[in-house]
Design an enzyme around this catalytic site. Structure first.
Site, mmCIF file in Angstrom:
data_model
loop_
_atom_site.group_PDB
_atom_site.id
_atom_site.type_symbol
_atom_site.label_atom_id
_atom_site.label_comp_id
_atom_site.label_asym_id
_atom_site.label_seq_id
_atom_site.Cartn_x
_atom_site.Cartn_y
_atom_site.Cartn_z
ATOM 1 N N GLY A 46 -46.559 42.044 -35.746
ATOM 2 C CA GLY A 46 -45.133 41.881 -35.494
ATOM 3 C C GLY A 46 -44.411 43.194 -35.714
ATOM 4 N N LEU A 95 -45.637 46.869 -41.755
ATOM 5 C CA LEU A 95 -45.873 48.241 -41.297
ATOM 6 C C LEU A 95 -44.886 49.218 -41.949
ATOM 7 C CD1 LEU A 95 -46.520 47.494 -37.520
ATOM 8 C CD2 LEU A 95 -48.224 47.986 -39.300
ATOM 9 N N HIS A 136 -40.455 36.712 -40.875
ATOM 10 C CA HIS A 136 -40.590 38.062 -41.432
ATOM 11 C C HIS A 136 -39.877 39.069 -40.520
ATOM 12 C CE1 HIS A 136 -43.094 41.388 -43.326
ATOM 13 N NE2 HIS A 136 -42.665 41.963 -42.212
ATOM 14 N N HIS A 140 -36.047 41.465 -40.813
ATOM 15 C CA HIS A 140 -35.784 42.890 -40.548
ATOM 16 C C HIS A 140 -34.452 43.072 -39.833
ATOM 17 C CE1 HIS A 140 -39.376 45.002 -41.860
ATOM 18 N NE2 HIS A 140 -40.153 44.119 -41.247
#
Length: 170
Positions: A46, A95, A136, A140
């Site tokens: 993702g 990431l 998730h 962000h």
């Protein structure tokens, strides 16, 4: 398509709220393509636009583990319209928070309304891993990292390690 640099915590852009996309046009389609290429290259499952420094409500996901299982999902202006009362716990990574993982509790299932890459309104029911990934990535868009769901002690420990790693790399 291009592989773009991924911002890492504690970059302030990652704590910023993203703006809605006015129209799904060629620029947004190119952004989606670049984001998918960046996500696959990382490798990840993702990626949200803020992670590449773009404060727009755009996310991509693909929970297929192998190249032949790829089934990318592109979402513009996603919104959760329903969440289950039941929770699930997954060990999450990010990431933008490299090499750190922790259990996060989230609703086990969600229904998400969004625009696809053509601008068409869509809705999906996600459960299991996909439900975790979509929540998730949507976090962000509101400047929330998975470590924000942890205790302040654990979050601060991870952030100190990331800062130290950044200084050591310079």
């Amino acid at each position: 398509m291009a592989v773009l640099p991924i911002l890492t915590a504690p970059d302030p852009v990652l704590k910023s709220k993203s703006k809605p996309v006015a129209a799904v046009d060629d620029r947004i389609r190119a952004l989606l393509a670049d984001m998918l290429e960046t996500m696959y290259h990382a490798p990840g499952i993702g990626l949200a636009a803020p992670q590449i420094g773009v404060l727009e409500r755009v996310i991509v996901m693909d929970i297929g583990r192998k190249e032949e299982d790829r089934d990318p999902i592109r979402m513009v202006n996603p919104e959760i319209v329903w969440a289950s009362d039941e929770d699930n716990t997954y060990e999450e990574g990010c990431l933008s928070v490299p090499e750190h993982y922790s259990n996060v509790v989230r609703p086990a299932a969600v229904k998400v309304r969004y625009l696809d890459e053509t601008g068409e309104k869509k809705e999906i029911h996600a459960d299991g891993l996909l439900a975790t990934v979509v929540q998730h990535e949507m976090d962000h868009l509101d400047g929330i990292l998975f470590i924000d769901h942890l205790s302040s002690l654990k979050r601060n420990m991870i952030l100190r390690k990331l800062l130290k790693a950044r200084k050591d790399a310079e």
